[in-house]
Design a protein around this motif. Structure first.
Motif, mmCIF file in Angstrom:
data_model
loop_
_atom_site.group_PDB
_atom_site.id
_atom_site.type_symbol
_atom_site.label_atom_id
_atom_site.label_comp_id
_atom_site.label_asym_id
_atom_site.label_seq_id
_atom_site.Cartn_x
_atom_site.Cartn_y
_atom_site.Cartn_z
ATOM 1 N N ASN A 38 29.647 33.802 48.258
ATOM 2 C CA ASN A 38 29.697 35.213 48.679
ATOM 3 C C ASN A 38 29.386 36.206 47.571
ATOM 4 O O ASN A 38 29.768 37.366 47.667
ATOM 5 N N LEU A 39 28.716 35.800 46.520
ATOM 6 C CA LEU A 39 28.307 36.733 45.473
ATOM 7 C C LEU A 39 26.808 36.972 45.634
ATOM 8 O O LEU A 39 26.004 36.062 45.477
ATOM 9 N N SER A 40 26.434 38.194 45.983
ATOM 10 C CA SER A 40 25.042 38.533 46.265
ATOM 11 C C SER A 40 24.310 38.915 44.978
ATOM 12 O O SER A 40 24.943 39.206 43.954
ATOM 13 N N PRO A 41 22.974 38.945 45.010
ATOM 14 C CA PRO A 41 22.214 39.394 43.843
ATOM 15 C C PRO A 41 22.579 40.821 43.414
ATOM 16 O O PRO A 41 22.592 41.118 42.221
ATOM 17 N N ASP A 68 45.489 41.354 34.218
ATOM 18 C CA ASP A 68 44.411 42.315 33.961
ATOM 19 C C ASP A 68 43.047 41.641 34.032
ATOM 20 O O ASP A 68 42.083 42.232 34.511
ATOM 21 N N GLY A 69 42.956 40.410 33.549
ATOM 22 C CA GLY A 69 41.701 39.667 33.600
ATOM 23 C C GLY A 69 41.251 39.401 35.017
ATOM 24 O O GLY A 69 40.067 39.489 35.333
ATOM 25 N N GLU A 70 42.220 39.086 35.881
ATOM 26 C CA GLU A 70 41.889 38.824 37.281
ATOM 27 C C GLU A 70 41.303 40.058 37.963
ATOM 28 O O GLU A 70 40.512 39.941 38.883
ATOM 29 N N ASN A 71 41.690 41.237 37.530
ATOM 30 C CA ASN A 71 41.217 42.482 38.150
ATOM 31 C C ASN A 71 40.151 43.204 37.331
ATOM 32 O O ASN A 71 39.768 44.322 37.671
ATOM 33 N N GLY A 92 35.712 44.092 44.236
ATOM 34 C CA GLY A 92 36.958 43.785 44.932
ATOM 35 C C GLY A 92 37.817 42.779 44.183
ATOM 36 O O GLY A 92 37.328 42.008 43.351
ATOM 37 N N PRO A 93 39.106 42.785 44.476
ATOM 38 C CA PRO A 93 40.042 41.950 43.723
ATOM 39 C C PRO A 93 39.899 40.445 43.967
ATOM 40 O O PRO A 93 40.101 39.649 43.045
ATOM 41 N N GLU A 94 39.546 40.041 45.179
ATOM 42 C CA GLU A 94 39.446 38.602 45.465
ATOM 43 C C GLU A 94 38.293 37.948 44.708
ATOM 44 O O GLU A 94 38.461 36.900 44.092
ATOM 45 N N LEU A 95 37.105 38.559 44.771
ATOM 46 C CA LEU A 95 35.961 38.003 44.060
ATOM 47 C C LEU A 95 36.174 38.089 42.552
ATOM 48 O O LEU A 95 35.828 37.167 41.813
ATOM 49 N N SER A 96 36.774 39.170 42.088
ATOM 50 C CA SER A 96 37.079 39.319 40.664
ATOM 51 C C SER A 96 38.000 38.189 40.195
ATOM 52 O O SER A 96 37.799 37.607 39.131
ATOM 53 N N LYS A 97 38.986 37.869 41.002
ATOM 54 C CA LYS A 97 39.931 36.796 40.661
ATOM 55 C C LYS A 97 39.225 35.434 40.617
ATOM 56 O O LYS A 97 39.463 34.629 39.716
ATOM 57 N N ILE A 99 36.019 34.861 39.988
ATOM 58 C CA ILE A 99 35.146 34.814 38.808
ATOM 59 C C ILE A 99 35.982 34.573 37.561
ATOM 60 O O ILE A 99 35.608 33.776 36.694
ATOM 61 N N TYR A 100 37.144 35.226 37.476
ATOM 62 C CA TYR A 100 38.044 35.008 36.341
ATOM 63 C C TYR A 100 38.459 33.544 36.258
ATOM 64 O O TYR A 100 38.435 32.942 35.183
ATOM 65 N N LYS A 101 38.832 32.957 37.401
ATOM 66 C CA LYS A 101 39.230 31.552 37.414
ATOM 67 C C LYS A 101 38.077 30.648 36.992
ATOM 68 O O LYS A 101 38.268 29.691 36.242
ATOM 69 N N MET A 102 36.862 30.954 37.470
ATOM 70 C CA MET A 102 35.698 30.137 37.113
ATOM 71 C C MET A 102 35.434 30.182 35.606
ATOM 72 O O MET A 102 35.146 29.169 34.992
ATOM 73 N N MET A 103 35.577 31.345 35.025
ATOM 74 C CA MET A 103 35.234 31.519 33.622
ATOM 75 C C MET A 103 36.339 31.045 32.666
ATOM 76 O O MET A 103 36.049 30.726 31.519
ATOM 77 N N THR A 104 37.588 31.008 33.105
ATOM 78 C CA THR A 104 38.686 30.685 32.197
ATOM 79 C C THR A 104 39.432 29.406 32.539
ATOM 80 O O THR A 104 40.340 29.016 31.824
ATOM 81 N N CYS A 105 39.057 28.728 33.609
ATOM 82 C CA CYS A 105 39.762 27.546 34.060
ATOM 83 C C CYS A 105 39.667 26.416 33.028
ATOM 84 O O CYS A 105 38.592 26.134 32.502
#
Length: 112
Positions: A38-41, A68-71, A92-97, A99-105
């Protein structure tokens, strides 16, 4: 079945990155972001405008607490269309969260 007969939905042409100049790295960064569901160009372009490299985003995450990173990306404005058809919305907060999980997991088995 031969590969020629199958059409892959997410298949992208490979991008060459010049090791000396870094040219092409923005395209790789965009392709990486587009792997998220669900992340568009348009969304990827808005993120890249704010954080032009993966390193820039990771540096921003390092300076934040977990919450703060999640948002961090939630309030980035996405502009779509032109003229009277111009539409603005936020990541939005859901997609931001996600992306944060993907980058820091740290756990490769964690579901994003």
């Amino acid at each position: 079945m031969k590969r020629n007969n199958i059409q892959f939905v997410n298949e992208k042409a490979s991008v060459k990155v010049d090791a000396l100049t870094g040219q092409g790295s923005t395209k790789v960064w965009k392709q990486m972001l587009l792997q998220m569901h669900n992340l568009s160009p348009d969304m990827a372009d808005a993120i890249i405008k704010m954080y032009p490299t993966i390193h820039a985003l990771m540096s921003a995450y390092q300076g934040c607490s977990c919450k703060d990173g999640e948002n961090l990306l939630a309030d980035i404005v996405i502009r779509r269309g032109f003229g009277t058809l111009l539409n603005n919305r936020k990541i939005g907060p859901e997609l931001s969260k996600r992306i944060y999980k993907m980058m820091t997991c740290q756990n490769g088995s964690e579901i994003l």
